[in-house]
Motif scaffolding. Structure first.
Motif, mmCIF file in Angstrom:
data_model
loop_
_atom_site.group_PDB
_atom_site.id
_atom_site.type_symbol
_atom_site.label_atom_id
_atom_site.label_comp_id
_atom_site.label_asym_id
_atom_site.label_seq_id
_atom_site.Cartn_x
_atom_site.Cartn_y
_atom_site.Cartn_z
ATOM 1 N N GLY A 30 0.800 -1.220 0.000
ATOM 2 C CA GLY A 30 0.000 0.000 0.000
ATOM 3 C C GLY A 30 0.828 1.262 0.000
ATOM 4 N N ASN A 43 3.285 2.918 6.134
ATOM 5 C CA ASN A 43 2.840 1.747 5.371
ATOM 6 C C ASN A 43 3.935 0.687 5.292
ATOM 7 N N SER A 50 3.493 -6.851 9.430
ATOM 8 C CA SER A 50 2.542 -7.853 8.953
ATOM 9 C C SER A 50 3.265 -9.135 8.540
ATOM 10 N N ARG A 258 0.971 -7.470 2.753
ATOM 11 C CA ARG A 258 -0.243 -6.656 2.666
ATOM 12 C C ARG A 258 -0.980 -6.743 4.000
ATOM 13 N N TRP A 259 -1.043 -5.630 4.725
ATOM 14 C CA TRP A 259 -1.694 -5.646 6.028
ATOM 15 C C TRP A 259 -3.202 -5.436 5.931
ATOM 16 N N LYS A 260 -3.664 -5.042 4.741
ATOM 17 C CA LYS A 260 -5.112 -4.992 4.506
ATOM 18 C C LYS A 260 -5.575 -6.342 3.972
#
Length: 317
Positions: A30, A43, A50, A258-260
């Motif tokens: 991100g 980010n 993450s 990717r932490w989302k």
């Protein structure tokens, strides 16, 4: 990307082997080059954290799932929960799974709309996670044909790893016929999942099928068998592997950074008659319909990917 225009479909201009622009650590995490430096640093920190948290968990749960639960546990419910847990830790939190015709058949007594033992799912092919996703939807045995059309049977782990490699030219042993595979699937109450493109793509189009027939003189599949066209899709699509990563760990690092959350969508169309000689063509047409994608020309089959990857590795503009 004019350098790779040779691998674009002449009719549509689609390049099925090009990685998505977001298929890098920075963009998967991100991180935008236009964002303020504080936001970019935040980010990056979240992406690193993450990966640090997720990778040990994924490796531990993966070892348990592939080493013990998947090959040993007879209960599909246990294996299904384990697959779902592994995908959740990787980052797939949102699911959308649907079977066409389910509502119409809900009022029919003893109606069975979804795939049952011995039935065949023909799906598009995007990533190492496809096999895990299908193992949470059905109890599967996997077929990923060679790009010359030979039937090749894979375990769950084998199907996962095959999506990290180049397409196979031929089987190392005598290929089984589909009737034998179906007999074993019926006996073990499994569904046959065929990734008939023979190699993962970026999901923008459907490649020409590697196997163009289910029925021939060697593959007398029972008439009770049904063929279900199915589409799998991820959002965001950077989870796909049109270009094999340098290693499985490299792919794992990119995905877990990717932490989302990711989401996955599986759409299973109404069944087709397996005895129809054109069932593969019909299945691919249905996949295009439910996925709102198109098919590329015959010149862009799995064998073309070998030349594309070779050109890609020589250097990108």
């Amino acid at each position: 990307m004019e350098k790779f225009s040779h691998w674009r479909d002449k009719g549509t201009g689609i390049a099925p082997f090009l990685p998505h622009p977001s298929s890098t650590f920075a963009t998967t995490a991100g991180v935008s080059s236009d964002a303020p430096i504080v936001l970019r640093l935040a980010n990056i920190l979240l992406a690193v954290l993450s990966s640090i948290v997720k990778i040990p968990l994924v490796l531990a749960i993966g070892a348990l799932h592939f080493g013990i639960i998947s090959p040993i546990f007879p209960s599909y419910r246990v294996r299904r929960v384990s697959s779902r847990l592994l995908l959740t830790v990787i980052g797939i939190w949102y699911w959308n799974v649907g079977v066409e015709g389910a509502r119409r058949s809900a009022s029919r007594k003893n109606a069975s709309t979804g795939p049952n033992a011995g039935d065949i799912i023909i799906s598009n092919f995007l990533s190492p996670l496809d096999a895990l996703v299908y193992s949470t939807v059905v109890d599967p045995v996997f077929i990923i044909p060679s790009y010359t059309g030979e039937i090749m049977v894979y375990s769950l782990l084998g199907a996962v790893l095959s999506a990290l490699e180049l397409p196979a030219a031929k089987s190392v042993s005598k290929p089984p016929n589909l009737a034998e595979i179906q007999a074993k699937a019926l006996a073990s109450h499994k569904v046959i999942v065929i990734f008939n493109e023979a190699t993962p793509t970026n999901g923008r189009a459907l490649l020409a099928p590697a196997m163009d027939r289910i029925l021939d003189e060697d593959n007398h599949v029972t008439g009770k068998c049904r063929v279900f066209p199915s589409l799998i899709r991820y959002s965001p699509p950077d989870i796909t592997t049109p270009i094999p990563p340098s290693s499985s760990l490299h792919y794992l690092c990119r995905v877990t950074s990717r932490w989302k959350a990711y989401s996955v969508r599986v759409r299973i169309a109404e069944p087709l008659d397996a005895t129809d000689k054109n069932v593969i063509v019909s299945a691919f047409d249905e996949i295009c319909r439910i996925g709102r994608i198109t098919r590329v020309g015959e010149e862009l089959g799995a064998s073309s990917k070998l030349k594309f990857v070779k050109a890609w590795k020589k250097g990108r503009p």
